[in-house]
Design an enzyme around this catalytic site. Structure first.
Site, short mmCIF file in Angstrom:
data_model
loop_
_atom_site.label_atom_id
_atom_site.label_comp_id
_atom_site.label_asym_id
_atom_site.label_seq_id
_atom_site.Cartn_x
_atom_site.Cartn_y
_atom_site.Cartn_z
N LYS A 172 48.31 30.56 35.18
CA LYS A 172 48.04 31.94 34.76
C LYS A 172 48.20 32.83 35.99
CE LYS A 172 44.25 34.36 34.54
NZ LYS A 172 44.83 35.57 35.16
N GLU A 248 39.61 28.20 46.03
CA GLU A 248 39.84 28.94 47.27
C GLU A 248 39.30 30.34 47.04
OE1 GLU A 248 40.68 27.60 49.89
OE2 GLU A 248 41.55 25.73 49.18
N LEU A 249 38.16 30.65 47.65
CA LEU A 249 37.45 31.88 47.29
C LEU A 249 37.47 32.89 48.44
CD1 LEU A 249 34.60 30.09 45.31
CD2 LEU A 249 36.80 30.92 44.47
N CYS A 282 42.66 36.64 52.23
CA CYS A 282 41.26 36.20 52.28
C CYS A 282 40.91 35.64 53.65
CB CYS A 282 40.96 35.21 51.17
SG CYS A 282 42.06 33.82 51.15
N GLU A 379 33.88 41.69 51.86
CA GLU A 379 35.28 41.43 52.20
C GLU A 379 36.02 42.76 52.00
OE1 GLU A 379 37.01 38.44 49.68
OE2 GLU A 379 38.44 37.87 51.22
C1 SIN Z 1 44.93 34.11 50.81
O1 SIN Z 1 44.71 35.20 51.28
O2 SIN Z 1 44.48 33.83 49.68
C2 SIN Z 1 45.75 33.08 51.52
C3 SIN Z 1 46.10 33.42 52.89
C4 SIN Z 1 47.08 32.47 53.51
O3 SIN Z 1 47.53 31.51 52.89
O4 SIN Z 1 47.40 32.69 54.65
#
Ligand code: SIN
Length: 475
Positions: A172, A248-249, A282, A379
């Site tokens: 998705k 992955e948060l 992130c 964040e």
């Molecule tokens: C992300 O921001 O979700 C991943 C960042 C990255 O893979 O460098």
């Protein structure tokens, strides 16, 4: 352009004929529309994946590896085309988008090399009565929910290891960036991924879609990249079905500059850690801790580097920071900066949203931020760098760790022993020492604490998509 959903190798419209509008965040103009999948389409996609997965799992690892290697080269052959799609719907500068395609493709090359190295083990039980045989079969059907900040790479980071291990995927993609996802899937099929092994179903109703996909008895795992808030909702849903999860948060990365650091190198690293992919990662540096002796100089140099950032449409020459994804992002960044200034931060650069069309924010540096200020607790996901001066090493480490997040951290020091000791004390899944970029398909990417569960990439990444089966055998 692929503007329909992909189920079982067939491109088609969603069950109710609805469409999702895809907009360019640099202008807010509609680019096109794509078919919107319904819960019934999610169910159909899991059906298709369940039908295709046993055949794919039975394919020789070497053959799977070769298909994955073809995926790598096919994506690279279409690097410019994919980059234009990414820039169009996400907004990041074309150079970053090209870099993302190379990064996305690399997950296939790495996992093609791993596909033939999924090892088990055999030993003798301590009693001597039997053998203990351990093997790692694929999980089966994996539902993948991916974010808009890396429209290609966050899909391939999941799909490549899942397919390498013999799973089938139901993806998705986000409603903001479905075009890249659909084209990537199209190219993977052209590279030899069999029908049904990859299915991509965008939707305008994520909650109902996810409910249907995870209701299906064939679904065995959910892999998600996105915010911690949404991750928690998905985890609760997965608990009902005891699904395997990889999450992955969010992040809240500290970027630590010791007094002995090479300040020019630290600023260069800070620009990468903060600004790569329009500051919407992130892993982005979110809190800059600078030793008080160098804090003013570091802040001034960082403000100078940030002042060189050119904000605009990712298609325009020389632009190094594109738009934010939507008006809500601008509102959130503005709120955080406003509150920080209210709390006493000094604006060294920027500090305001830029008038539209499009969703732009000025590159911003805030000096003299207090360690516990509101902006350090969120964040930012935008081009804002709050600098927090520190005096005492231990207190700074406590402040750096004073967050529920634990994805990335950065340390700059000329003293490698000090940098290593600091890294070991940071509660972060990924630490860069004298580096602003760490992401690499060959390295385990993932967070501690509420930044996630599991790792993507490296050798570990493939085992996330495997079961462990133990066979007690006597002969
Ligand atoms: C992300 O921001 O979700 C991943 C960042 C990255 O893979 O460098």
């Amino acid at each position: 352009m692929s503007e329909q959903i992909l189920i079982g190798g067939q491109w088609r419209d969603g069950a109710d004929g609805e469409r999702i509008s895809v907009a360019d965040p640099a202008t807010s103009d509609e680019i096109t529309t794509v078919a919107a999948g319904t819960p019934a389409d999610a169910t159909a996609a899991v059906d298709a994946a369940a039908a295709a997965q046993p055949g794919w799992a039975a394919t020789a690892p070497r053959e799977r590896a070769e298909v994955l290697r073809a995926c790598w080269s096919t994506l690279l052959d279409h690097q410019d085309e994919l980059a234009e799609l990414i820039t169009g719907e996400h907004g990041k500068p074309l150079a970053d988008a090209r870099g993302e395609v190379a990064y996305a493709a690399e997950f296939f090359r790495w996992n093609s090399e791993e596909a033939v190295r999924i090892h088990g083990s055999m030993g003798t039980a301590p009693s001597g009565n039997n053998k203990i045989i351990v093997r790692h079969p694929p999980v089966g059907v994996v539902v993948m929910v991916t974010p808009w900040n890396f429209p290609a790479a966050m899909i391939t980071r999941k799909v490549a290891p899942a397919l390498a291990a013999g799973n089938a995927a139901v993806v998705k993609p986000p409603a903001e960036t479905p075009l890249t996802a659909l084209r990537v899937a199209d190219l993977l099929q052209q590279a030899g991924v069999p029908d049904g092994v990859i299915n991509v179903v965008p939707t305008a109703d994520s909650a109902a879609w996810f409910e249907a996909a995870t209701e299906h008895r064939a679904t065995r795992m959910v892999s998600f990249t996105g915010s911690t808030a949404v991750g928690k909702l998905l985890l609760k849903r997965c608990a009902d079905r005891v699904l395997k999860v990889a999450m992955e948060l969010g992040g809240n990365a500290p970027f630590i500059v010791f007094a002995d650091a090479d300040l020019d190198a630290a600023v260069e690293g800070a620009m990468v850690a903060k600004m790569r992919h329009s500051a919407e990662t992130c892993t982005a540096a979110n809190r800059f801790f600078a030793a008080r002796a160098v804090a003013a100089e570091f802040t001034a140099k960082l403000a100078n580097a940030m002042s060189e950032v050119r904000v605009g449409s990712g298609f325009d020459d020389g632009v190094t920071c594109g738009p934010m994804i939507n008006p809500a992002a601008i509102e959130s960044i503005s709120g955080l900066v406003g509150a920080a200034v209210g709390d006493g931060a000094e604006v060294a650069l920027g500090g305001s949203a830029i008038d539209g069309p499009g969703f732009f924010y000025e590159p911003t540096v805030l000096g003299g931020v207090a360690p516990g200020a509101g902006i350090t607790r969120h964040e930012i996901f935008g081009p804002v760098a709050p600098v927090i001066p520190f005096d005492d090493h231990d207190t700074m480490i406590d402040n750096a760790n004073d967050t529920e997040m634990g994805l990335a951290a950065y340390v700059y020091s000329a003293d490698l022993a000090r940098a290593m000791r600091t890294a070991e004390r940071l509660e972060s899944g990924i630490v860069g020492i004298n580096r602003g970029a760490m992401s690499d398909p060959a390295a385990p990417f993932g967070g501690m604490k509420q930044s996630g569960l599991g790792r993507e990439g490296a050798s570990e990444g493939i085992y996330e998509f495997c079961e462990t089966q133990y066979i007690a055998a006597s002969w």
